[in-house]
Design a protein around this motif. Structure first.
Motif, PDB file in Angstrom:
ATOM      1  N   LEU A  54     -19.688  52.342   3.001  1.00 16.33           N
ATOM      2  CA  LEU A  54     -19.227  52.033   1.654  1.00 16.33           C
ATOM      3  C   LEU A  54     -18.371  50.760   1.611  1.00 16.33           C
ATOM      4  CD1 LEU A  54     -18.393  55.548   0.198  1.00 16.33           C
ATOM      5  CD2 LEU A  54     -20.217  53.994  -0.508  1.00 16.33           C
ATOM      6  N   MET A  55     -17.626  50.505   2.665  1.00 19.61           N
ATOM      7  CA  MET A  55     -16.760  49.315   2.665  1.00 19.61           C
ATOM      8  C   MET A  55     -17.569  48.016   2.567  1.00 19.61           C
ATOM      9  SD  MET A  55     -13.604  50.248   5.159  1.00 19.61           S
ATOM     10  CE  MET A  55     -14.126  51.688   6.069  1.00 19.61           C
ATOM     11  N   PRO A  56     -18.540  47.786   3.464  1.00 16.57           N
ATOM     12  CA  PRO A  56     -19.303  46.535   3.303  1.00 16.57           C
ATOM     13  C   PRO A  56     -20.146  46.531   2.025  1.00 16.57           C
ATOM     14  CG  PRO A  56     -20.183  47.811   5.129  1.00 16.57           C
ATOM     15  CD  PRO A  56     -18.932  48.489   4.662  1.00 16.57           C
ATOM     16  N   ALA A  57     -20.582  47.726   1.578  1.00 18.26           N
ATOM     17  CA  ALA A  57     -21.347  47.787   0.333  1.00 18.26           C
ATOM     18  C   ALA A  57     -20.505  47.276  -0.830  1.00 18.26           C
ATOM     19  CB  ALA A  57     -21.813  49.220   0.074  1.00 18.26           C
ATOM     20  N   LEU A  58     -19.275  47.703  -0.854  1.00 22.18           N
ATOM     21  CA  LEU A  58     -18.381  47.242  -1.917  1.00 22.18           C
ATOM     22  C   LEU A  58     -18.183  45.725  -1.830  1.00 22.18           C
ATOM     23  CD1 LEU A  58     -16.579  47.947  -4.283  1.00 22.18           C
ATOM     24  CD2 LEU A  58     -14.729  48.410  -2.652  1.00 22.18           C
ATOM     25  N   VAL A  59     -17.996  45.226  -0.615  1.00 24.22           N
ATOM     26  CA  VAL A  59     -17.819  43.781  -0.435  1.00 24.22           C
ATOM     27  C   VAL A  59     -19.071  43.040  -0.896  1.00 24.22           C
ATOM     28  CG1 VAL A  59     -17.527  41.956   1.300  1.00 24.22           C
ATOM     29  CG2 VAL A  59     -16.132  44.024   1.407  1.00 24.22           C
ATOM     30  N   ILE A  60     -20.236  43.542  -0.498  1.00 29.15           N
ATOM     31  CA  ILE A  60     -21.493  42.890  -0.883  1.00 29.15           C
ATOM     32  C   ILE A  60     -21.665  42.905  -2.398  1.00 29.15           C
ATOM     33  CG2 ILE A  60     -24.013  43.102  -0.757  1.00 29.15           C
ATOM     34  CD1 ILE A  60     -23.597  44.058   2.167  1.00 29.15           C
ATOM     35  N   LEU A  61     -21.377  44.073  -3.003  1.00 30.05           N
ATOM     36  CA  LEU A  61     -21.507  44.165  -4.455  1.00 30.05           C
ATOM     37  C   LEU A  61     -20.534  43.229  -5.161  1.00 30.05           C
ATOM     38  CD1 LEU A  61     -22.055  48.000  -4.884  1.00 30.05           C
ATOM     39  CD2 LEU A  61     -23.704  46.171  -5.353  1.00 30.05           C
ATOM     40  N   LEU A  62     -19.337  43.124  -4.647  1.00 29.03           N
ATOM     41  CA  LEU A  62     -18.370  42.206  -5.255  1.00 29.03           C
ATOM     42  C   LEU A  62     -18.793  40.751  -5.077  1.00 29.03           C
ATOM     43  CD1 LEU A  62     -15.033  43.970  -4.266  1.00 29.03           C
ATOM     44  CD2 LEU A  62     -16.094  43.860  -6.540  1.00 29.03           C
ATOM     45  N   GLU A  63     -19.279  40.422  -3.894  1.00 29.75           N
ATOM     46  CA  GLU A  63     -19.781  39.058  -3.672  1.00 29.75           C
ATOM     47  C   GLU A  63     -20.970  38.766  -4.582  1.00 29.75           C
ATOM     48  OE1 GLU A  63     -20.666  38.656   0.467  1.00 29.75           O
ATOM     49  OE2 GLU A  63     -18.563  38.507   1.045  1.00 29.75           O
ATOM     50  N   ALA A  64     -21.817  39.789  -4.765  1.00 28.57           N
ATOM     51  CA  ALA A  64     -22.979  39.606  -5.642  1.00 28.57           C
ATOM     52  C   ALA A  64     -22.539  39.373  -7.083  1.00 28.57           C
ATOM     53  CB  ALA A  64     -23.890  40.832  -5.551  1.00 28.57           C
ATOM     54  N   ALA A  65     -21.535  40.101  -7.512  1.00 29.48           N
ATOM     55  CA  ALA A  65     -21.036  39.906  -8.878  1.00 29.48           C
ATOM     56  C   ALA A  65     -20.459  38.507  -9.053  1.00 29.48           C
ATOM     57  CB  ALA A  65     -19.989  40.963  -9.207  1.00 29.48           C
ATOM     58  N   VAL A  66     -19.723  38.081  -8.067  1.00 31.47           N
ATOM     59  CA  VAL A  66     -19.150  36.726  -8.121  1.00 31.47           C
ATOM     60  C   VAL A  66     -20.266  35.699  -8.105  1.00 31.47           C
ATOM     61  CG1 VAL A  66     -17.762  35.035  -6.854  1.00 31.47           C
ATOM     62  CG2 VAL A  66     -16.954  37.387  -7.104  1.00 31.47           C
ATOM     63  N   ALA A  67     -21.223  35.863  -7.202  1.00 34.28           N
ATOM     64  CA  ALA A  67     -22.341  34.907  -7.123  1.00 34.28           C
ATOM     65  C   ALA A  67     -23.151  34.914  -8.411  1.00 34.28           C
ATOM     66  CB  ALA A  67     -23.226  35.251  -5.928  1.00 34.28           C
ATOM     67  N   ALA A  68     -23.319  36.109  -9.006  1.00 31.55           N
ATOM     68  CA  ALA A  68     -24.079  36.190 -10.253  1.00 31.55           C
ATOM     69  C   ALA A  68     -23.369  35.444 -11.368  1.00 31.55           C
ATOM     70  CB  ALA A  68     -24.294  37.657 -10.636  1.00 31.55           C
ATOM     71  N   LEU A  69     -22.053  35.605 -11.412  1.00 35.56           N
ATOM     72  CA  LEU A  69     -21.302  34.871 -12.433  1.00 35.56           C
ATOM     73  C   LEU A  69     -21.357  33.367 -12.181  1.00 35.56           C
ATOM     74  CD1 LEU A  69     -18.158  37.130 -12.890  1.00 35.56           C
ATOM     75  CD2 LEU A  69     -20.061  36.819 -14.488  1.00 35.56           C
ATOM     76  N   GLU A  70     -21.233  32.945 -10.942  1.00 40.07           N
ATOM     77  CA  GLU A  70     -21.249  31.515 -10.601  1.00 40.07           C
ATOM     78  C   GLU A  70     -22.615  30.908 -10.846  1.00 40.07           C
ATOM     79  OE1 GLU A  70     -20.004  30.998  -6.576  1.00 40.07           O
ATOM     80  OE2 GLU A  70     -17.925  31.516  -7.013  1.00 40.07           O
ATOM     81  N   ARG A  71     -23.586  31.597 -10.523  1.00 38.94           N
ATOM     82  CA  ARG A  71     -24.933  31.021 -10.581  1.00 38.94           C
ATOM     83  C   ARG A  71     -25.714  31.416 -11.832  1.00 38.94           C
ATOM     84  NH1 ARG A  71     -26.362  28.954  -4.986  1.00 38.94           N
ATOM     85  NH2 ARG A  71     -24.390  29.338  -3.966  1.00 38.94           N
ATOM     86  N   ALA A  72     -25.149  32.292 -12.598  1.00 38.09           N
ATOM     87  CA  ALA A  72     -25.779  32.706 -13.856  1.00 38.09           C
ATOM     88  C   ALA A  72     -27.192  33.249 -13.645  1.00 38.09           C
ATOM     89  CB  ALA A  72     -25.758  31.573 -14.863  1.00 38.09           C
ATOM     90  N   GLY A  73     -27.302  34.144 -12.654  1.00 40.49           N
ATOM     91  CA  GLY A  73     -28.575  34.856 -12.479  1.00 40.49           C
ATOM     92  C   GLY A  73     -29.543  34.272 -11.491  1.00 40.49           C
ATOM     93  N   ILE A  74     -29.134  33.409 -10.608  1.00 40.70           N
ATOM     94  CA  ILE A  74     -30.034  32.850  -9.587  1.00 40.70           C
ATOM     95  C   ILE A  74     -30.342  33.955  -8.557  1.00 40.70           C
ATOM     96  CG2 ILE A  74     -30.246  31.117  -7.758  1.00 40.70           C
ATOM     97  CD1 ILE A  74     -28.576  29.266  -9.461  1.00 40.70           C
ATOM     98  N   GLU A  75     -31.517  33.935  -7.973  1.00 38.49           N
ATOM     99  CA  GLU A  75     -32.046  34.990  -7.121  1.00 38.49           C
ATOM    100  C   GLU A  75     -31.153  35.456  -5.962  1.00 38.49           C
ATOM    101  OE1 GLU A  75     -36.084  34.415  -6.003  1.00 38.49           O
ATOM    102  OE2 GLU A  75     -36.552  33.539  -7.939  1.00 38.49           O
ATOM    103  N   PRO A  76     -30.462  34.621  -5.219  1.00 38.43           N
ATOM    104  CA  PRO A  76     -29.641  35.141  -4.114  1.00 38.43           C
ATOM    105  C   PRO A  76     -28.615  36.187  -4.556  1.00 38.43           C
ATOM    106  CG  PRO A  76     -29.841  32.764  -3.909  1.00 38.43           C
ATOM    107  CD  PRO A  76     -30.466  33.157  -5.232  1.00 38.43           C
TER     108      PRO A  76
END
Length: 137
Positions: A54-76
């Protein structure tokens, strides 16, 4: 029908058998508790593994949210969400399985309790038979 067993001899035999029975039941209880502790430790291990996932999952999900906001929906970002979501689900499932193995009901030595009840019934029956035999003699 006359027996050469006296009342003191019958009581001595009964006491000896009862003592041996208690020893056997003690061994059975220890074995059952050991099995239950083993189940409990495996449940704890699953909870720990679940928590570690759960710990790395949370980190990955948080990084994904940040990346999604930064990139506005880009595939990575979406791939990070998928990976984080899968790891998160696996972690939750493992924790739920581990939790179910830690229930207090799983620690009750049911086999030993049932055996003790059966033994008590046999002892009562034996005492009744000895009493009936003594009355007849």
């Amino acid at each position: 029908m006359q027996s050469d067993r006296s009342v003191p001899r019958i009581l001595t035999d009964l006491f000896g058998q009862f003592t041996e029975l208690l020893r056997s039941e003690g061994r059975l209880a220890r074995t059952e508790l050991s099995e239950n502790l083993s189940k409990m430790s495996s449940g704890l291990a699953l909870i720990i593994v679940g928590a570690v996932l759960l710990m790395p999952a949370l980190v990955i999900l948080l990084e994904a949210a940040v990346a999604a906001l930064e990139r506005a929906g880009i595939e990575p970002a979406w791939s990070a969400v998928i990976v984080g979501g899968v790891v998160f689900i696996v972690g939750v499932i493992l924790m739920l399985i581990g939790k179910s193995r830690l229930k207090a009901d799983n620690m009750i030595p049911n086999k030993t309790i049932n055996q003790l009840q059966q033994d008590a019934s046999v002892v009562k029956q034996q005492v009744r038979m000895d009493n009936d035999y003594q009355r007849a003699a």
